[in-house]
Scaffold this active site. Structure first.
Site, short mmCIF file in Angstrom:
data_model
loop_
_atom_site.label_atom_id
_atom_site.label_comp_id
_atom_site.label_asym_id
_atom_site.label_seq_id
_atom_site.Cartn_x
_atom_site.Cartn_y
_atom_site.Cartn_z
N PHE A 12 -11.77 -2.24 5.30
CA PHE A 12 -10.86 -1.66 6.32
C PHE A 12 -10.73 -2.21 7.70
O PHE A 12 -11.75 -2.45 8.11
CB PHE A 12 -11.04 -0.26 6.16
CG PHE A 12 -10.43 0.72 5.17
CD1 PHE A 12 -10.38 0.02 3.82
CD2 PHE A 12 -10.18 1.94 4.98
CE1 PHE A 12 -9.90 0.71 2.78
CE2 PHE A 12 -9.89 2.60 4.28
CZ PHE A 12 -9.63 1.91 2.79
N LYS A 52 -10.34 1.73 -8.36
CA LYS A 52 -10.68 1.93 -6.75
C LYS A 52 -11.85 2.76 -7.04
O LYS A 52 -11.82 3.83 -7.44
CB LYS A 52 -9.47 2.32 -5.96
CG LYS A 52 -8.49 1.28 -5.58
CD LYS A 52 -7.33 1.85 -4.69
CE LYS A 52 -7.78 1.79 -3.32
NZ LYS A 52 -6.88 2.37 -2.36
N THR A 89 -13.43 0.15 -2.21
CA THR A 89 -12.47 0.79 -0.92
C THR A 89 -13.35 1.39 0.06
O THR A 89 -14.78 1.35 -0.33
CB THR A 89 -11.51 1.27 -1.52
OG1 THR A 89 -10.79 1.80 -0.22
CG2 THR A 89 -11.96 2.81 -2.05
N ASP A 113 0.73 -1.15 0.03
CA ASP A 113 0.08 0.02 0.02
C ASP A 113 0.80 1.22 -0.02
O ASP A 113 1.20 1.71 1.26
CB ASP A 113 -0.85 -0.03 1.34
CG ASP A 113 -1.99 0.86 1.13
OD1 ASP A 113 -2.45 1.25 0.02
OD2 ASP A 113 -2.68 1.09 2.25
N GLU A 127 -7.38 5.21 -7.90
CA GLU A 127 -8.47 5.35 -7.64
C GLU A 127 -9.39 6.52 -8.02
O GLU A 127 -8.60 7.73 -8.63
CB GLU A 127 -8.33 5.87 -5.78
CG GLU A 127 -9.62 6.13 -5.06
CD GLU A 127 -9.59 5.89 -3.65
OE1 GLU A 127 -10.37 6.13 -2.91
OE2 GLU A 127 -8.35 5.01 -3.27
#
Length: 316
Positions: free
Chosen positions: A178, A132, A156, A17, A96
């Site tokens: 998450f 994303k 996400t 990440d 994203e």
């Protein structure tokens, strides 16, 4: 006995990440993920300076409209960073969509298509990319359309089973539930401390993983947003885990025997009836943590997107 990172890689696909090429090259993950915050950080690194300049030149050559130039330069920078990352990983790079489009299905689809086009111009095929998108109802419906077009997605900011169910029912390729942000909320809300085994973020991902496997959903579960190595190790066996360079470094120096916590034993139960929009929205409304963290996550990504745009605008 090998280090815990090596053992983890044997049971879970490890993803880094980060937008830092040096870190990616060091840990050699299968995939890599970025987001507006990571891209903002990357913009300060030496490798990214020429990319920023190149993105601005590209945008100026494509349009004379200042607003369009800024948007295009931002997208081009994200794609150029992703392209550089793609040369270091054998798998996929996640890029994203602007968080400000999180409640606009049509605009999300259009932005995703533009990102794919920019990648193709760089010689990166669609099979190497994940788009994303925030796990709002509108984002999930955009992903449904994109998946049908052959553009695979990474959903996400996922904090609740309703989001996970809707993603799987939409045929989404991958979700990023998450962990750490759920823990943050519960620690702040209850004042309690949690172990890896009582961590509400860990328990949420385990529940989602088991639900998917039990009902035969093919959507990949990739745990994300970790606060410590204990959370990571508690999800050993998950399809994928996206981990920061700092935690990867810690894991590479840790010794011991890894315990696998998640295993796919195959589907045993028919999938339930698909969630309706009203059921989805009500389930989120009933969960203060999920509602607050989803909204907060979108706001924070939007803030960093604006900061990146301000940086680009200053260089115009």
């Amino acid at each position: 006995m090998s280090d815990l990172l090596s053992q983890l890689k044997a049971v879970t696909t490890v993803v880094v990440d980060s937008g830092d090429l040096t870190a990616i090259e060091q840990f050699r993950p299968v995939d890599a993920t970025t987001n507006p915050s990571l891209l903002l950080n990357a913009s300060q690194l030496a490798f990214a300076k020429p990319m920023l300049d190149g993105a601005i030149t590209y945008a100026k050559n494509k349009t004379s409209d200042s607003a369009e130039q800024l948007s295009l330069a931002s997208d081009k920078f994200a794609v150029d960073v992703g392209t550089a990352i793609s040369k270091l990983v054998p798998g996929r790079v996640s890029t994203e969509v602007d968080a400000r489009l999180s409640f606009d299905t049509a605009a999300t689809v259009a932005k995703a298509q533009q990102l794919v086009t920019l990648y193709q111009e760089n010689g990166v095929s669609t099979e190497r990319i994940l788009i994303k998108i925030a796990s709002t109802w509108e984002g999930i419906q955009a992903a449904r359309q994109l998946e049908q077009q052959g553009i695979q997605c990474n959903l996400t900011l996922l904090f609740h089973m309703a989001q996970a169910r809707a993603c799987a029912e939409a045929g989404v390729y991958l979700i990023s539930p998450f962990v750490g942000r759920i823990l943050d909320w519960y620690k702040a809300s209850t004042g309690q401390e949690y172990t890896a085994e009582t961590d509400p973020g860990v328990l949420s991902v385990r529940e989602i993983y088991r639900f998917y496997k039990q009902h035969g959903f093919n959507t990949v579960v990739m745990g994300a947003s970790f606060r410590n190595t204990g959370e990571v190790l508690a999800l050993a066996g998950c399809d994928r885990l996206t981990i920061s360079p700092a935690l990867l470094s810690e894991l590479s120096q840790m010794q011991g025997e890894l315990t696998r916590h998640l295993t796919d034993t195959g589907a045993t139960t028919a999938a339930p009836e698909q969630l309706s929009e009203s059921q989805f929205r009500w389930a989120l409304n009933e969960d203060a943590m999920a509602t607050e963290k989803l909204a907060e996550g979108i706001r924070k990504f939007a803030i960093d997107q604006r900061k990146l745009e301000q940086l680009i605008q200053q260089a115009f």
